[in-house]
Design an enzyme around this catalytic site. Sequence first.
Site: not given
Length: 184
Positions: A41, A82
Amino acid sequence: MGQTKEKNEILEWIKAIIIALIFFFIIKFFFVTPVAVSGESMMPTIEDGERLIVNKIGYKLGDLDRYDVIVFQDSDNKKLIKRVIGLPREHIAYKDKQLYVNGEPQKEPYLSNLNKYHNAGLTEDFTLEEYTNQDKIPEGYVFVLGDNRQNSKDSRMIGLIPMDEIIGTTNFVWWPWNEIGAIE
């Protein structure tokens, strides 16, 4: 006399090892901790299998900034890595692959390498309201995205991230050796 000297030397070594272990656990528990990257990701910024150092106290002493890379746990107690895109009291939107914060376009230089890595579009068009039913990010929360937007479990799926659930920020890869260095 030789045995007493050996016993004292052994006791000194044991004390040194115990003190070193205590310092190690204090530092790991309160200040920094390692984390292993699992998944794609954040590619190509952070690769699957890399090991990062997480600063657990730095962001608590100051503010989180847009584009900081954070580590937090999801509802399955899995650590996620993230990038902070939206901060409290901000409105986030994407239109034509452009990030807008409170209506102002923002640069995302860390995505420049993604064009080479991923042939699809970087980010679909959306507004904060579409994913959170809020017109502004509330106090105590952030909106996060993975750099590899097409393959990321982030605020678009799991919602806003409470700041008190953030483990820390990270900006340093320590493993593998050929990747050691700062994160953009």
